[in-house]
Design a protein around this motif. Sequence first.
Motif, mmCIF file in Angstrom:
data_model
loop_
_atom_site.group_PDB
_atom_site.id
_atom_site.type_symbol
_atom_site.label_atom_id
_atom_site.label_comp_id
_atom_site.label_asym_id
_atom_site.label_seq_id
_atom_site.Cartn_x
_atom_site.Cartn_y
_atom_site.Cartn_z
ATOM 1 N N MET A 1 56.501 -26.632 -50.138
ATOM 2 C CA MET A 1 56.865 -27.332 -51.202
ATOM 3 C C MET A 1 55.937 -28.137 -51.914
ATOM 4 O O MET A 1 55.154 -28.869 -51.392
ATOM 5 C CB MET A 1 58.277 -28.008 -51.114
ATOM 6 C CG MET A 1 58.645 -28.508 -52.252
ATOM 7 S SD MET A 1 60.289 -29.162 -51.832
ATOM 8 C CE MET A 1 60.319 -30.699 -52.778
ATOM 9 N N ASP A 2 55.535 -27.924 -53.238
ATOM 10 C CA ASP A 2 54.480 -28.544 -54.018
ATOM 11 C C ASP A 2 55.159 -29.700 -54.674
ATOM 12 O O ASP A 2 55.853 -29.351 -55.506
ATOM 13 C CB ASP A 2 53.693 -27.877 -54.671
ATOM 14 C CG ASP A 2 52.913 -26.580 -54.307
ATOM 15 O OD1 ASP A 2 52.455 -26.672 -52.857
ATOM 16 O OD2 ASP A 2 52.838 -25.571 -54.820
ATOM 17 N N ASP A 3 54.686 -30.954 -54.058
ATOM 18 C CA ASP A 3 55.227 -32.113 -54.840
ATOM 19 C C ASP A 3 54.152 -32.463 -55.894
ATOM 20 O O ASP A 3 53.153 -32.425 -55.949
ATOM 21 C CB ASP A 3 55.412 -33.250 -53.948
ATOM 22 C CG ASP A 3 56.411 -33.050 -52.879
ATOM 23 O OD1 ASP A 3 57.392 -32.452 -53.296
ATOM 24 O OD2 ASP A 3 56.531 -33.783 -51.789
ATOM 25 N N GLU A 4 54.862 -32.858 -57.112
ATOM 26 C CA GLU A 4 54.061 -33.097 -58.387
ATOM 27 C C GLU A 4 53.671 -34.615 -57.964
ATOM 28 O O GLU A 4 54.505 -35.563 -57.431
ATOM 29 C CB GLU A 4 54.656 -33.099 -59.577
ATOM 30 C CG GLU A 4 55.750 -34.048 -59.701
ATOM 31 C CD GLU A 4 56.439 -33.564 -61.289
ATOM 32 O OE1 GLU A 4 55.480 -33.400 -62.271
ATOM 33 O OE2 GLU A 4 57.513 -33.885 -61.418
ATOM 34 N N PRO A 5 52.438 -35.111 -58.572
ATOM 35 C CA PRO A 5 52.032 -36.418 -58.265
ATOM 36 C C PRO A 5 52.903 -37.316 -59.148
ATOM 37 O O PRO A 5 53.481 -37.063 -60.117
ATOM 38 C CB PRO A 5 50.543 -36.478 -58.823
ATOM 39 C CG PRO A 5 50.188 -35.083 -58.928
ATOM 40 C CD PRO A 5 51.255 -34.228 -59.145
ATOM 41 N N LEU A 6 53.056 -38.606 -58.456
ATOM 42 C CA LEU A 6 53.995 -39.448 -59.218
ATOM 43 C C LEU A 6 53.648 -39.919 -60.596
ATOM 44 O O LEU A 6 54.637 -40.338 -61.304
ATOM 45 C CB LEU A 6 54.110 -40.914 -58.298
ATOM 46 C CG LEU A 6 55.161 -41.774 -58.790
ATOM 47 C CD1 LEU A 6 56.487 -41.578 -58.775
ATOM 48 C CD2 LEU A 6 54.957 -43.129 -57.717
ATOM 49 N N ALA A 10 56.242 -39.561 -63.676
ATOM 50 C CA ALA A 10 56.394 -40.736 -64.533
ATOM 51 C C ALA A 10 56.231 -40.459 -65.952
ATOM 52 O O ALA A 10 56.978 -40.999 -66.892
ATOM 53 C CB ALA A 10 55.686 -41.996 -63.879
ATOM 54 N N GLU A 11 55.027 -39.776 -66.316
ATOM 55 C CA GLU A 11 54.560 -39.409 -67.716
ATOM 56 C C GLU A 11 55.911 -38.562 -68.126
ATOM 57 O O GLU A 11 56.008 -38.744 -69.376
ATOM 58 C CB GLU A 11 53.270 -39.019 -67.677
ATOM 59 C CG GLU A 11 52.823 -38.465 -69.142
ATOM 60 C CD GLU A 11 51.311 -37.879 -68.968
ATOM 61 O OE1 GLU A 11 50.961 -36.812 -69.662
ATOM 62 O OE2 GLU A 11 50.547 -38.292 -68.187
ATOM 63 N N ARG A 12 56.066 -37.308 -67.506
ATOM 64 C CA ARG A 12 57.151 -36.552 -67.893
ATOM 65 C C ARG A 12 58.629 -37.132 -68.172
ATOM 66 O O ARG A 12 59.132 -37.026 -69.124
ATOM 67 C CB ARG A 12 57.307 -35.360 -67.120
ATOM 68 C CG ARG A 12 58.061 -34.279 -67.430
ATOM 69 C CD ARG A 12 58.372 -33.296 -66.359
ATOM 70 N NE ARG A 12 58.398 -33.633 -65.105
ATOM 71 C CZ ARG A 12 59.437 -33.802 -64.156
ATOM 72 N NH1 ARG A 12 60.588 -33.682 -64.948
ATOM 73 N NH2 ARG A 12 59.310 -34.306 -63.111
#
Length: 108
Positions: A1-6, A10-12
């Motif tokens: 599973m690929d986690d998006e960077p924090l 936060a930007e999204r």
Amino acid sequence: MDDEPLAEWAERRELPGPARGERRSTPLGDRPEHGAHVDPDAPRGIQEWDGHRWTPAGAAEDQAAATGRDANARAERVALLPAFGKLPPMPEPWRPAQRFYRPGAPRQ
């Protein structure tokens, strides 16, 4: 599973959501999850964002009526269809098949 960077998350998350009073249309057929291009002639429910959720605001004859400039005038000519507020049938109240006695309580 690929986690998006924090930082990306936060930007999204900070992107603005719908504005209060913004409207959208949804199909009133049996399959409302389809997009507008699937059945443009199907009646549409008009929903309005109240700041917390999308609430029903009216109905329109088709996609063109729901998104056109005269959408409010044309929507007044169409009654809300039962499918827009369709709820499952109310279940029968639960009644035990036999009398229940609490242990230790005197029987009557």
